[in-house]
Design an enzyme around this catalytic site. Structure first.
Site, PDB file in Angstrom:
ATOM      1  N   TRP A 103       0.886  -1.421   0.037  1.00  0.00           N
ATOM      2  CA  TRP A 103      -0.006   0.058  -0.028  1.00  0.00           C
ATOM      3  C   TRP A 103       0.855   1.189   0.210  1.00  0.00           C
ATOM      4  O   TRP A 103       0.414   2.332  -0.684  1.00  0.00           O
ATOM      5  CB  TRP A 103      -0.924  -0.045   1.108  1.00  0.00           C
ATOM      6  CG  TRP A 103      -1.751  -1.033   0.960  1.00  0.00           C
ATOM      7  CD1 TRP A 103      -2.215  -2.203   1.657  1.00  0.00           C
ATOM      8  CD2 TRP A 103      -3.098  -1.000  -0.216  1.00  0.00           C
ATOM      9  NE1 TRP A 103      -3.344  -2.787   0.961  1.00  0.00           N
ATOM     10  CE2 TRP A 103      -3.678  -2.323  -0.144  1.00  0.00           C
ATOM     11  CE3 TRP A 103      -3.273  -0.542  -1.179  1.00  0.00           C
ATOM     12  CZ2 TRP A 103      -4.882  -2.477  -0.994  1.00  0.00           C
ATOM     13  CZ3 TRP A 103      -4.389  -0.698  -2.025  1.00  0.00           C
ATOM     14  CH2 TRP A 103      -5.222  -1.774  -1.725  1.00  0.00           C
ATOM     15  N   ASP A 191      -1.537   6.881   6.283  1.00  0.00           N
ATOM     16  CA  ASP A 191      -2.581   6.004   5.928  1.00  0.00           C
ATOM     17  C   ASP A 191      -3.019   5.102   6.959  1.00  0.00           C
ATOM     18  O   ASP A 191      -2.272   4.127   7.235  1.00  0.00           O
ATOM     19  CB  ASP A 191      -2.034   4.992   4.573  1.00  0.00           C
ATOM     20  CG  ASP A 191      -3.215   4.266   4.068  1.00  0.00           C
ATOM     21  OD1 ASP A 191      -4.241   4.113   4.685  1.00  0.00           O
ATOM     22  OD2 ASP A 191      -2.794   3.700   2.733  1.00  0.00           O
ATOM     23  N   LYS A 215     -13.049  -0.953   7.057  1.00  0.00           N
ATOM     24  CA  LYS A 215     -12.463  -2.039   7.711  1.00  0.00           C
ATOM     25  C   LYS A 215     -13.020  -1.792   9.239  1.00  0.00           C
ATOM     26  O   LYS A 215     -13.997  -2.608   9.827  1.00  0.00           O
ATOM     27  CB  LYS A 215     -10.875  -1.958   7.644  1.00  0.00           C
ATOM     28  CG  LYS A 215     -10.415  -2.433   6.444  1.00  0.00           C
ATOM     29  CD  LYS A 215      -9.095  -1.607   6.050  1.00  0.00           C
ATOM     30  CE  LYS A 215      -8.844  -1.577   4.375  1.00  0.00           C
ATOM     31  NZ  LYS A 215      -8.910  -2.882   3.803  1.00  0.00           N
TER      32      LYS A 215
HETATM   33  N1  PMP Z   1      -4.136   1.624   1.903  1.00  0.00           N
HETATM   34  C1  PMP Z   1      -4.538   0.710   2.712  1.00  0.00           C
HETATM   35  C2  PMP Z   1      -3.640   0.201   3.774  1.00  0.00           C
HETATM   36  C3  PMP Z   1      -5.393  -0.559   2.349  1.00  0.00           C
HETATM   37  O1  PMP Z   1      -5.622  -1.531   3.377  1.00  0.00           O
HETATM   38  C4  PMP Z   1      -6.116  -0.160   1.295  1.00  0.00           C
HETATM   39  C5  PMP Z   1      -7.457  -1.151   1.031  1.00  0.00           C
HETATM   40  N2  PMP Z   1      -7.135  -2.310   1.441  1.00  0.00           N
HETATM   41  C6  PMP Z   1      -6.018   0.890   0.420  1.00  0.00           C
HETATM   42  C7  PMP Z   1      -5.059   1.953   1.087  1.00  0.00           C
HETATM   43  C8  PMP Z   1      -6.964   1.317  -0.819  1.00  0.00           C
HETATM   44  O2  PMP Z   1      -8.058   1.653  -0.166  1.00  0.00           O
HETATM   45  P1  PMP Z   1      -9.285   1.650  -1.005  1.00  0.00           P
HETATM   46  O3  PMP Z   1      -9.672   0.616  -1.595  1.00  0.00           O
HETATM   47  O4  PMP Z   1     -10.356   2.295   0.005  1.00  0.00           O
HETATM   48  O5  PMP Z   1      -9.006   2.700  -2.144  1.00  0.00           O
END
Ligand code: PMP
Length: 383
Positions: A103, A191, A215
């Site tokens: 991520w 994040d 989440k």
């Molecule tokens: N950052 C993290 C730490 C995530 O776990 C996720 C999704 N699992 C994202 C970013 C991307 O998020 P989204 O699908 O809400 O765009």
């Protein structure tokens, strides 16, 4: 209703039964209005109350200083990967990132379209060295780089970290102090998608945090941004030239997240989850429970020669626990039998394979006990 299976999905993820039951009961008639929340005007007094109550509870749960505000936006954390640089790089293009896995890599990649990106530290290389006095054998993206290795530019517009790598299962045990990194004036951005509200966090040290709601908060689509509005106003008066209005933090802040039609139903659901969290004893209680749940699962995995984990102990996530079987041929059987035992969504992300149990706030301790009991039986039968 029959007891539901335990859902270990990484997100969208489990929500408390009582929250879903309340939403079901209020679906056709919220508060005697004869309307579902879905049908209400986002500018009417009913929704105004729902929105404000959700914000107030969220702030209380986070113990948020008065310098900070919460925005509800859309587009998920992925959109924030662009919205963040669009907002903070208006004057200074330098932005620093720590690379701890999947991520943070996405965040880095997106920022390159907008700024001068510098990777201040990376966990890409496996390490076998002695770090901070303890000997370590850490695989690639299985640890948080020790702060002594970080090279943050003192004149960067911000430093970005991913607080919890949902796929790799790597979590910062604590957040860095910018002064200690030789960059006292650089705002810290986190994040927090997959560990918001899971443990106490000191927001006086964090200038901006964002994440998708799916989440620990509620329905996907809703995106939270927690920001120090004093820092925003003083240091980042304007976004980049082409920042769309609806993504401009200042505009959204001025309009109390009602610049356009927000995710009204998701905000209502988030409010119900916040109410549930307060009833449970808040973030402190969640931290205790999450520590207890993760300890039970990790100690079971550690006690076994059959299951393997890859993350350095100090950086083990309490939210997402990836683990591996000794033989790849066993995965389909594991997934089939765990599902039959009422344990859902244990497949690991395709980027890293293996298995993963996500233990968000709404996963009860009994769910982890059921998982551990299944793990022991599976090991006995297949070791
Ligand atoms: N950052 C993290 C730490 C995530 O776990 C996720 C999704 N699992 C994202 C970013 C991307 O998020 P989204 O699908 O809400 O765009």
């Amino acid at each position: 209703m029959a007891a539901r299976p335990y859902n270990f999905a990484p997100g969208p993820a489990v929500l408390p039964d009582v929250v879903l039951e309340r939403a079901a009961a209020e679906m056709l008639d919220w508060g005697g209005t004869g309307m579902s929340v879905i049908e209400m005007s986002h500018r009417g007094t009913h929704f105004e109350g729902i929105h404000q109550a959700a914000l107030d509870r969220f702030k209380r749960l986070l113990n948020l200083p008065t310098s900070h505000s919460i925005l509800f936006m859309q587009g998920g954390a992925t959109a924030q990967n662009a919205i963040l640089p669009l907002n903070l790089l208006g004057q200074n293009p330098k932005c620093d990132y720590v690379h701890t896995g999947h991520w943070s890599a996405k965040s880095i990649q997106e920022a390159k379209a907008y700024g001068d990106v510098h990777v201040a530290a990376s966990a890409e290389a496996a390490r076998g060295a002695t770090i901070n006095g303890t000997s370590a054998d850490w695989p690639s993206f299985g640890y948080v780089p020790p702060e002594s290795d970080w090279q943050v530019r003192a004149d960067a517009a911000y430093l970005h970290i991913c607080g919890n790598e949902t796929i790799g299962g790597v979590e910062y045990p604590e957040f860095p102090e910018m002064a200690g990194l030789g960059a006292p004036n650089v705002p810290l951005v986190v994040d927090m998608s997959s560990h918001i509200l899971s443990r106490r966090m000191d927001f006086s040290q964090i200038d901006l945090a964002y994440g998708g709601a799916q989440k620990n908060i509620g329905p996907s689509g809703l995106t939270f941004v927690i920001l120090n509005h004093e820092v925003l106003q003083a240091r980042f008066p304007a976004p980049m030239q082409h920042c769309p209005t609806v993504f401009d933090y200042r505009r959204v802040l001025d309009q109390n997240s009602l610049l356009n039609t927000p995710s009204t139903f998701a905000i209502y659901m988030a409010g119900l989850v916040f109410e549930w969290l307060e009833d449970q004893g808040g973030v402190e209680q969640m931290e205790r429970e999450n520590t207890r749940k993760a300890a039970l699962l990790y100690s079971t995995l550690d006690a076994s020669d059959f299951y393997k984990t890859r993350v350095a102990k100090a950086a083990r996530s309490r939210m997402n626990v990836p683990f591996y079987l000794p033989d790849d041929r066993l995965y389909p059987l594991f997934l089939e039998q765990s599902k039959a035992a009422g344990l859902l969504n244990l497949k690991g992300h395709k980027a890293v394979g293996g298995l993963r149990a996500s233990l968000y706030n709404a996963m009860p301790f009994e769910g982890v006990e059921a998982l551990v009991s299944f793990l022991r039986t599976f090991e006995r039968e297949h070791a």
